[in-house]
Design a protein around this motif. Structure first.
Motif, short mmCIF file in Angstrom:
data_model
loop_
_atom_site.label_atom_id
_atom_site.label_comp_id
_atom_site.label_asym_id
_atom_site.label_seq_id
_atom_site.Cartn_x
_atom_site.Cartn_y
_atom_site.Cartn_z
N LEU A 1 -8.70 0.69 -1.41
CA LEU A 1 -7.43 -0.02 -1.43
C LEU A 1 -7.23 -0.86 -0.17
O LEU A 1 -6.71 -1.98 -0.24
CB LEU A 1 -6.28 0.97 -1.60
N ASN A 2 -7.64 -0.33 0.96
CA ASN A 2 -7.48 -1.09 2.21
C ASN A 2 -8.37 -2.33 2.23
O ASN A 2 -7.95 -3.40 2.69
CB ASN A 2 -7.80 -0.19 3.41
N LEU B 1 0.82 -1.22 0.00
CA LEU B 1 0.00 0.00 0.00
C LEU B 1 0.85 1.27 0.00
O LEU B 1 0.49 2.26 -0.62
CB LEU B 1 -0.93 0.00 1.22
N ASP C 1 -8.49 5.42 -0.50
CA ASP C 1 -7.79 4.69 0.57
C ASP C 1 -8.66 3.57 1.13
O ASP C 1 -8.16 2.47 1.42
CB ASP C 1 -7.40 5.66 1.69
#
Length: 600
Positions: A43-44, A8, A40
């Protein structure tokens, strides 16, 4: 076997600092919701799903493989359940337009999710991956009925899609295909023929599969001018979108492959299967390029995938493995030997993998920005410029990145020494899995011919010049930056070489058409290394600025600068070799009589 950990930090570096995706998303029409917080969060969550659900199934897929039965192909243990979770969580909807029931987020964000999913389990990722190309094909070229009835289930992920091109006698030479399509009274077509190497052609993970199939009408002209495109569902579909009886398409067998064992590669038999014409008769290949270009970008990202796997395996091992002493004196005096990361040749391997991995990531998301702009650009001019740049760099992404991903996978084995050859460490699986990436969706040779023959020479250089101008403008802007000259000067030389070999190839082709084929792969590699140099220079610049400002993780940014320096001093010089090889011409390839290619 390394457990996947989503990088990440580096993804966010590329998104936020290198390519300024927050500003990019603000400029896109209808993408205002793609805020930094949302990106974010996506993506997390993708990282969590990839690490916790998909990564543990990676070795299962390799060892167990797919199972053929007369009723259909059975995916490896856990694959079906993981796919259901993927669908239930709404991942297939991410970049689908809201008008079709999707979330309407930019394609680049979907590509970032694809990176995580594919690196965690490249075999599993192929099943939903092919569906995106089918969706885009039906959106752009499908009839109202196809969009109303077939698309909703593809969009949701309840059904998956395939691309059925290749036949045993023609490979990539699609002008020779024989599958035929006979018109029926109800407006459908009866499709008959056999297709081979069909990725995810059959499986038990979804309720239905929509095959996108190339075939010939009875009155079609010969060659590629006589190819039409059809949608052929595994199960027939009612006008209401429900599943009816089994269609005349079945998997005859699955291939026994070198790698990606968990991904079904099928021989598909069509026997009077009901199909629906997509686009105009005899214009199927043009429609199919919508699917193929999407697939080529996704395959290009596999270069990133396999280099990241190699890096995540090699780095911990190089820190932990003790062998011999450093040439400059012990670095681990209290132990029996030093960790192998102190040895120059291991450093060479690790830095090559790192430079390839991070270079591939930068190029992937640079390309993804152009994909966004081609779809959501503010003006028609912006969209056309992005489409032109995409046309140029798609074969570079597919050909160059997969070749380097294969190199990185090989280096990953080498770092482990003899242990790399043993299956428990996962490096030999990565090596096997990576080999197909340079082959399917068009070999490196085919991508090279597309780049040099069709895109550069075919456009008279018009597709290439804007990119060369962009890089040159970047270099000019740094003419007074002393800290950047170690990167800018060799980048300018590489750009000049790219220009020179473009002109040389064009002049040679006018004398002898074989010169294009002889020069094409070297030309592709020169193009790729130069593009990497452009992006590595930009990464070094951002890192230097952050270090000077005293912001962020200094070790992370120092790593960027050192890796950029390694790239420019150790990898970019390969351009000179490719230039010399290209300049040698076609004679050393074509002069030897065919009879000399014989087994003694």
């Amino acid at each position: 076997m390394p457990s996947y950990k989503t990088p990440l930090k580096d993804i966010q570096f590329v998104f936020n600092e290198l390519l300024d995706y927050p500003s990019h998303y603000e400029r896109l029409k209808g993408c205002a919701e793609a805020s930094s917080d949302l990106v974010d969060a996506v993506l997390n969550e993708a990282a969590k799903f990839s690490e916790e659900v998909l990564s543990p199934l990676n070795r299962v897929g390799d060892q167990e493989g797919c199972t053929w039965t007369p009723e259909g192909v059975i995916a490896p243990t856990g694959f079906k359940e993981a796919y259901k979770q993927y669908v239930d969580n709404g991942w297939p909807l991410l970049s689908v337009p809201e008008a079709l029931g999707g979330q309407g987020l930019p394609s680049s964000l979907s590509m970032a999710v694809t990176e995580a999913v594919s690196t965690a389990n490249v075999s599993w990722s192929g099943y939903p991956g092919l569906s995106q190309g089918a969706i885009k094909t039906l959106i752009e070229h499908g009839t109202d009925w196809q969009r109303d009835v077939l698309l909703p289930k593809l969009v949701s992920g309840e059904w998956t899609g395939t691309m059925c091109l290749t036949e045993s006698h023609c490979g990539s030479d699609l002008g020779q295909l024989r599958t035929r399509a006979l018109p029926q009274e109800d407006g459908s077509y009866a499709i008959t023929g056999t297709k081979i190497f069909i990725s995810s052609g059959d499986h038990d993970m979804a309720d239905n599969i929509v095959h996108i199939v190339l075939a010939r009408l009875p009155d079609a002209p010969a060659g590629t001018a006589g190819i039409s495109l059809f949608a052929v569902p595994k199960f027939n579909v009612s006008d209401a979108g429900g599943i009816a009886d089994r269609n005349g398409v079945k998997c005859g067998s699955i291939e026994h492959k070198m790698g990606i064992h968990g991904f079904a590669t099928c021989v598909m038999n069509f026997e009077d299967a009901k199909g629906y014409l997509i686009g105009e008769p005899n214009k199927g290949l043009a429609c199919m390029f919508t699917f193929m270009n999407h697939a080529r970008l996704a395959t290009g990202m596999q270069g990133l995938v396999h280099s990241e796997i190699a890096y995540q395996g090699a780095i911990p091992y190089a820190h932990d493995r003790l062998a011999m002493r450093s040439l400059s004196g012990p670095k681990n005096p209290d132990g029996p030997a030093d960790p192998i990361i102190v040895h120059p040749d291991v450093r060479r391997l690790l830095l090559t993998i790192k430079a390839i991995t991070e270079g591939c990531r930068a190029l992937s998301y640079y390309t993804a920005q152009q994909l966004d702009l081609s779809e959501y650009g503010e003006s028609e001019e912006t969209r056309k410029q992005a489409e032109s740049l995409l046309a140029l760099i798609t074969p570079i992404c597919k050909g160059f990145m997969t070749e380097l991903g294969l190199e990185a996978a090989s280096h990953g084995v080498q770092v482990f020494g003899g242990h790399g050859y043993i299956s428990e460490w996962g490096m030999e699986q990565n090596m096997r899995d990576s080999r197909i990436s340079t082959l399917y969706e068009g070999t490196t040779g085919i991508q090279s011919l597309d780049l040099l023959g069709r895109k550069v020479l075919g456009s008279g250089g018009k597709l290439l010049q804007p990119l060369l101008a962009e890089i040159s403008h970047y270099c000019e802007g740094l003419s007074t930056n002393a800290d950047m000259q170690e990167f800018v000067a060799p980048l300018q030389d590489a750009v000049q070489t790219w220009q020179e070999v473009s002109m040389q190839a064009g002049a040679a082709a006018m004398e002898n058409p074989e010169e294009v084929g002889a020069a094409s792969v070297d030309y592709l590699m020169i193009s790729g290394y130069t593009l990497f140099a452009y992006l590595w220079a930009r990464m070094a610049q951002v890192a230097q600025q952050q270090i000077s400002a005293g912001e962020g993780d200094e070790t992370f940014y120092q790593g960027k600068v050192h890796t950029a320096r390694f790239y420019f001093q150790r990898l970019l010089p390969r351009v000179a070799t490719h230039k010399a090889t290209l300049a040698s011409g076609a004679d050393n390839l074509m002069a030897m009589p065919e009879a000399c290619f014989a087994l003694n």
